[in-house]
Design a protein around this motif. Structure first.
Motif, short mmCIF file in Angstrom:
data_model
loop_
_atom_site.label_atom_id
_atom_site.label_comp_id
_atom_site.label_asym_id
_atom_site.label_seq_id
_atom_site.Cartn_x
_atom_site.Cartn_y
_atom_site.Cartn_z
N UNK A 131 2.09 -4.75 -1.69
CA UNK A 131 2.37 -5.25 -0.91
C UNK A 131 3.11 -4.33 0.26
N UNK A 132 3.74 -3.84 0.06
CA UNK A 132 4.41 -3.01 1.19
C UNK A 132 3.39 -1.77 1.59
N UNK A 133 2.05 -1.52 0.60
CA UNK A 133 1.14 -0.73 0.87
C UNK A 133 0.25 -1.41 1.75
N UNK A 134 -0.26 -2.49 1.82
CA UNK A 134 -0.82 -3.21 2.49
C UNK A 134 0.24 -3.58 3.49
N UNK A 135 0.95 -4.10 4.10
CA UNK A 135 1.95 -4.24 5.20
C UNK A 135 1.93 -2.78 6.28
#
Lengths: 363, 584
Positions: A131-135
Motif C-alpha cells: 500500500x505504501x509503495x502504491x501511495x
C-alpha cells in the motif's frame, strides 16, 4: 507484503518441504539464570561499592592530571622517562586512568547491577508495504503530473541543460589551482633544473665547492648546484634561493658526485667519457621511479640504492637500473673543471630528472 | 515521568498549564518544553528500549566509532596551535637541536605543539594513535562482517558505505600524516606526486593542480589541511551517520541460537544496559588511547627534521595502512612503455593506481557478486559461522595472505636487515609468492572449513567425545560419546542449506539454452564451486537414525552396568556372572 513473501525465492511447496526437513525444533530462549548480585544482598552491596570505587579513583586521576599539567614543565624535560617526557607520561597516565576507570565502572555497573534479562524484539522486512509503495507512486506521479515535467519537454530539457552547464564553471573556477602543464610550462619547470654551464657542484651540507682532488676513489659526495646551499658569505654572481623556490629546485637539482677507477667505468653514448673528470661522474640524485633522493652507496659494486623502494643503479655503467621498480637509468650531469679546479656543470641535464610523466619523451 | 504524560500534552488550548510536568520537577519541565517543540517522546518510545544482541565481535565497529570521536576531540585541540603554512621560518622554540634551522611554519608549529604547549605532545600522540586504531578497527570490523555474512540482504548498501569509510579513513590518515611537513611525510608526498604523475594523459596536469605548480611548492600543506579538517571529516561524519541509521533501521544481526530466528532480535535493551556498555566502552577506548599517547612514542617528527627534497633516511616507511601500496610499489618490476614521445609507467601506474581501484571494486561489489551466484533474494539476519561459508572464508584468507605478503614486501629492506637476508631475493620471492601463496591459502582454508563442518556434523549426529574409553568384551576399545545439549544441537542446525544453482533450469523444454545461458553456465559453475563440497546440515530422518544407533550403543553399555571394567574379571581366572559374550 508479508514477511514470508520476502523470504525465499523458492516455490511455496518446496519451502514447506524444507521446513519439514528442519532437523530439530527451536527450543526457545534459555531461561534466565540469576547472578550472585541478583540473589545475594551482600554481593549486590559489594558490586555497588566496587563501582563507586572506580568512579572515586577516576576523580583522583583527574586531579592528578591538573596537578601534573602545572607542576611539570615540558620545556625542560622532553627526554626524561624513557625519552617520552615526564609531563607527557604523567598527563597520559592520569588522563588515561581517569577515563578508563569511568569506563570500567560503568560497564561493571551494567554487568553486575543492571537487569540482565534478554528481551525479544521483532524484525520487519526492510521493504515498504505494498500500500505504501502504491501511495508513494501515486503521490509521485501526481506531483510530476502537476509539475508538467513530462508534458513540457522544452522546459525540462532547458532546465537540465542549464543545470548541467553549471558544472563547467565549477570545474573552470578551479583552473587557477595551478599552472596548466602545457609544453612551454613543462619546458621551464619540470624539464629545467638549476644547473647551468659553469655552475659549481657544492657539498650539500657545507656548501663548499668540490675540487677533483678532494674526492678519493670510491668516495661519494651528495651535492647541489651552488646557490641551493646557504653559506655565511654569498659568492658574487650566484643566485641563492629560499623558501618554496629552494625546495622546488632541490627536488630537481640534487646530485651525487662519485669517483671511481677510470678503467672500471663503462663509457657509452649515454655516458660519454667527456662528461666526466678523472673518473668523477655526477648523477641526478632523484630516483627515476617516484622521485626519492637516492643515497645508499655500495662502494664495492658501484651500486646506488634508493631507500624508498630499493631501485638499484650501476653508477659505473651510465646509471643503469640493475634491480627494483625503476625503469630508467639515472640522468647524468656533464661536468668539467673551472679554472680554479672546481667541478662545474657543462650544461643542464640533457633529459628531465625524476619520475616519469605522460609527456616525457623517454625514447 | 511517563510517556503518557508527555504525549497527552497536546496544545489544544492555550489556557492553563500544559498537561505534563508536575510542579517542582525541573527535568520534567525541560522535557515537556522540548517535547512540545520537537515531539521527542514519539521518537524515543521506540528506541529507548531498542534491543541489541550481545557478542564480543560486535564491539569492533564500536572501537572504530569511538576512536573517530577521539580523533575529533584531539584534532580540535591540535588545530588551535597548528599553522598550515609552508612559509619559511627560523625555528626559535624549546627544542635545542633544531633551533635556528629554517623550516616551514607547519613543521615549526608541530614542534611548538610537541615542546611548548602543555599536553600538546600527548594530544598529538593520541591523535595519531587513535587514527591507527580507527583504520585498524574498521578493517577488522569489515573482516568480521565479511566472515559472518552480515553484508547479505538487506545490508549490502551499508557494506558499500563501510567500504567507502575505510577508503576515506585511509586518505584522511595520509593527509594528516603529511601535515607536519617533516622529512618522512614530505617523502611520502613526493611518492604521491610520483604516483599522480604516472596517470596516463592527465598526470602532469593533475600534479601541477595539486601542488599549485611544481612539487613541493607552498600550496600543498594548506590544501591538505582543509581536506583533512573539513572535507574528509565532513564526508566521514555523514557516512558514519548513514551507517548508524541503517544499523538502527535494519536492527543488528545476531548469532543463531535457541529462540533466535530470522524474524526476531534477542538481546539487551538500549536503556540501560546497552547505553551503559557502549557509553562505558567510549571511555575505555578514550582511556586506552590516552595511555598509548602517554606511554608509546609515535611519529617523533623532531627526530626526522624538516622536509628537504634532497634528503631521505634509510628504512623510510609509511604508516602501516599504506603498507600494501608500498609493497606493491616495491615488488613491481620496472616496466615502462615509450611511444611517440610519451611515457607510460606501468611500474607506478599498476601498483599505485590500478591495483587500489581494483581492490576497492572487489570489496564494494562482493555482496552483489555473491547474491548473483547464489540467486539468494532472502533477507538474512542470522549470522553464519565462517566454516559454514567455506569459499567465502577461504577467499578472505587468501586476500589476507596477499595483504600480509605485500605488507612484508613493503618492509623488505627492514626484513633484509633483521634476518640477514638478501634484499633482492626477498623481492624476487615476493613477486612469485603474491600469486602462489593466496591460491594455496584458499585451498587449505576451504578444506579446513569443510573439515570443521564435518566435525560439527559428527558432534550433532554422534555426540561429543567424553574422554571415557570403553573396552568391549572382545578387547576392542571405543570412546564413549554423549549427545550434545539440546541448545547446542539446535544452534548447530540453525543454518540454511546451500542450494547449488542449476543452469539447466534456464533451458527451455527442448533443452535449447535461452539467451544469456552462457552467463547462466558461468553462474552455475561458480555456484557449484562455492557450495558443492559443503556439508549440509542433516535432515530430521538422519538425526533420527543417528539417535537410534546411539540408543543401541547405550543399551549395550547399559547391559554392562554393574560390571566395573577393570579387566580382572575377564582374565579367565574368575567366573563372571551373566557375561555371555565371554563364552563366544
Amino acid at each position: 507484503m508479508s514477511h514470508d513473501d520476502n523470504l525465499p525465492e523458492v516455490p511455496a511447496d518446496e519451502r514447506a518441504a524444507m521446513a519439514a526437513e528442519e532437523p530439530l525444533p527451536n527450543p526457545g530462549i534459555e531461561p534466565h539464570t540469576p547472578r550472585p548480585t541478583d540473589v545475594d544482598k551482600k554481593a549486590e552491596k559489594r558490586a555497588e561499592r566496587q563501582v563507586a570505587t572506580f568512579f572515586g579513583l577516576s576523580m583522583i586521576c583527574t586531579i592528578l592530571f591538573v596537578v601534573a599539567y602545572f607542576a611539570l614543565d615540558i620545556k625542560d624535560d622532553p627526554d626524561t622517562i624513557g625519552g617520552l617526557g615526564a609531563s607527557n607520561v604523567a598527563l597520559g597516565l592520569s588522563l588515561g586512568f581517569a577515563l578508563l576507570l569511568i569506563g570500567i565502572g560503568v560497564i561493571q555497573w551494567a554487568r553486575k547491577l543492571m537487569a540482565d534479562v534478554e528481551i525479544v524484539e521483532y524484525r520487519h522486512p526492510a521493504t515498504s508495504s505494498q500500500e505504501d509503495r502504491e501511495a508513494t507512486l501515486a503521490a509521485l506521479s501526481q506531483g510530476l503530473e502537476e509539475s508538467g515535467i513530462g508534458r513540457r519537454p522544452l522546459v525540462r530539457n532547458t532546465l537540465l541543460g542549464s543545470v548541467a552547464l553549471l558544472g563547467i564553471p565549477a570545474v573552470v573556477a578551479l583552473a587557477d589551482l595551478g599552472p596548466v602543464a602545457t609544453k612551454s610550462v613543462r619546458k621551464r619547470t619540470l624539464e629545467t633544473t638549476f644547473w647551468r654551464s659553469g655552475t659549481r657542484v657544492v657539498n650539500d651540507v657545507t656548501g663548499l665547492p668540490i675540487k677533483a682532488d678532494d674526492l678519493e676513489i670510491g668516495q661519494l659526495v651528495n651535492g647541489e648546484p651552488e646557490g641551493l646551499v646557504h653559506v655565511p658569505e654569498h659568492r658574487e654572481g650566484v643566485t641563492y634561493l629560499e623558501g618554496a623556490a629552494l625546495q622546488i629546485e632541490k627536488t630537481k637539482s640534487a646530485v651525487i658526485a662519485v669517483r671511481m677507477q677510470p678503467d672500471e667505468i663503462t663509457f657509452s653514448r649515454r655516458s660519454p667519457e667527456n662528461w666526466s673528470v678523472a673518473g668523477i661522474l655526477v648523477y641526478s640524485k632523484i630516483c627515476t621511479h617516484v622521485g626519492c633522493p637516492i643515497s645508499l652507496w655500495e662502494q664495492q659494486t658501484h651500486h646506488l640504492l634508493c631507500p624508498c623502494h630499493q631501485s638499484t643503479f650501476d653508477l659505473a655503467d651510465g646509471g643503469r637500473v640493475v634491480f627494483g621498480p625503476a625503469a630508467r637509468p639515472l640522468p647524468q650531469l656533464p661536468i668539467t673543471v673551472d679554472d680554479e679546479g672546481y667541478l662545474v656543470a657543462q650544461s643542464d641535464f640533457n633529459e628531465p630528472v625524476g619520475p616519469s610523466y605522460w609527456e616525457r619523451d623517454s625514447e | 515521568m511517563s510517556s503518557e504524560n508527555l504525549t497527552s500534552s497536546v496544545a489544544d488550548t492555550n489556557a492553563g498549564e500544559p498537561a505534563a510536568a508536575k510542579k517542582g520537577n525541573p527535568a520534567g519541565k525541560v522535557a515537556n518544553w522540548a517535547d512540545e517543540r520537537l515531539g521527542l517522546a514519539t521518537l524515543a518510545k521506540k528506541n529507548l528500549r531498542k534491543v541489541f544482541p550481545d557478542h564480543w565481535s560486535f564491539m569492533l565497529g564500536e572501537i572504530a566509532l569511538w576512536s573517530f570521536v577521539v580523533l575529533l576531540l584531539t584534532g580540535v585541540f591540535l588545530s588551535l596551535w597548528f599553522k598550515p603554512s609552508m612559509a619559511e621560518v627560523e625555528y626559535m622554540g624549546s627544542y635545542d637541536q633544531l633551533r635556528g634551522v629554517p623550516m616551514s611554519e607547519a613543521y615549526a608549529s608541530t614542534l611548538d605543539i610537541s615542546f611548548d604547549v602543555r599536553g600538546g605532545l600527548l594530544m598529538r600522540q593520541m591523535h595519531h594513535w587513535s587514527a591507527m586504531l580507527f583504520i585498524a578497527a574498521m578493517l577488522v570490523h569489515m573482516m568480521r562482517v565479511f566472515l559472518t555474512g552480515a553484508f547479505r540482504k538487506p545490508r549490502e548498501l551499508n557494506w558499500v558505505i563501510g567500504g567507502l569509510l575505510i577508503l576515506l579513513g585511509i586518505l584522511e590518515g595520509f593527509a594528516g600524516y603529511s601535515l607536519p611537513d617533516d622529512l618522512l611525510s614530505g617523502t611520502g608526498l613526493r611518492i604521491a606526486d610520483g604516483l599522480v604523475k604516472a596517470t596516463p594523459v592527465l598526470g602532469t596536469y593533475m600534479s601541477f593542480f595539486m601542488f599549485g605548480g611544481e612539487f613541493p611548492g607552498d600550496d600543498i600543506i594548506p590544501r591538505l589541511y582543509i581536506v583533512h579538517v573539513l572535507l574528509i571529516p565532513g564526508l566521514l561524519l555523514a557516512l558514519i551517520g548513514a551507517h548508524m541509521l541503517l544499523l538502527v533501521f535494519h536492527k543488528h544481526t545476531q548469532w543463531p541460537g535457541p529462540g533466535r530466528t530470522e524474524k526476531n532480535v534477542v538481546g539487551y535493551p538500549m536503556l540501560p544496559v546497552y547505553a551503559a556498555k557502549a557509553g562505558g566502552f567510549f571511555f575505555i577506548v578514550f582511556g586506552v588511547t590516552a595511555l598509548m599517547g602517554g606511554l608509546l612514542s609515535i611519529n617523533p617528527v623532531w627526530k626526522y627534521g624538516p622536509y628537504d627534497p634532497s634528503k631521505v633516511t634509510a628504512g623510510s616507511q609509511p604508516d602501516w595502512y599504506m603498507g600494501i601500496a608500498e609493497g606493491l610499489l616495491r615488488i613491481m618490476p620496472g616496466i615502462e612503455t615509450h611511444l611517440w614521445g610519451h611515457t607510460l609507467s606501468w611500474n607506478v601506474f599498476i601498483p599505485g593506481q590500478l591495483m587500489p581501484i581494483v581492490l576497492l571494486m572487489i570489496v564494494l561489489s562482493w555482496p552483489f557478486l555473491e547474491a548473483w551466484v547464489t540467486g539468494d533474494k532472502r533477507e538474512h539476519h542470522l549470522l553464519q559461522r565462517p566454516r559454514n561459508a567455506p569459499t567465502r572464508t577461504a577467499f578472505l584468507a587468501a586476500m589476507m595472505s596477499i595483504y600480509g605478503l605485500l605488507w612484508a614486501a613493503g618492509g623488505n629492506d627492514i626484513l633484509a636487515v633483521i634476518f640477514h637476508l638478501n634484499l633482492n631475493h626477498i623481492t624476487y620471492f615476493m613477486r612469485v609468492a603474491v600469486f602462489v601463496v593466496p591460491v594455496l591459502v584458499f585451498i587449505l582454508t576451504r578444506r579446513w572449513c569443510i573439515s570443521l563442518q564435518r566435525s560439527d556434523e559428527a558432534r550433532l549426529l554422534h555426540g561429543y567425545e567424553t574422554g571415557i574409553i570403553m573396552r568391549s568384551p572382545e578387547g576392542g576399545y571405543t570412546e564413549r560419546h554423549l549427545p550434545v545439549s539440546e541448545a547446542s544441537a539446535y544452534t548447530l542446525t540453525a543454518r540454511q542449506r546451500d542450494q547449488v544453482y542449476d543452469a539447466g533450469a534456464d533451458a527451455d523444454a527442448n533443452g535449447v539454452s535461452r539467451d544469456g545461458s552462457r552467463i547462466a553456465r558461468i553462474r552455475a559453475r561458480l555456484s557449484r564451486g562455492m557450495f558443492e563440497n559443503n556439508v549440509q546440515k542433516p535432515t530430521a530422518a538422519e538425526i533420527e537414525d543417528a539417535h537410534h544407533h546411539a540408543d543401541e550403543v547405550h543399551e549395550l553399555e547399559h547391559a554392562m552396568e554393574g560390571h566395573s571394567a577393570d579387566g580382572h574379571q575377564f582374565d579367565g581366572r574368575h567366573p563372571v556372572d551373566g557375561e555371555e559374550l565371554r563364552n563366544h
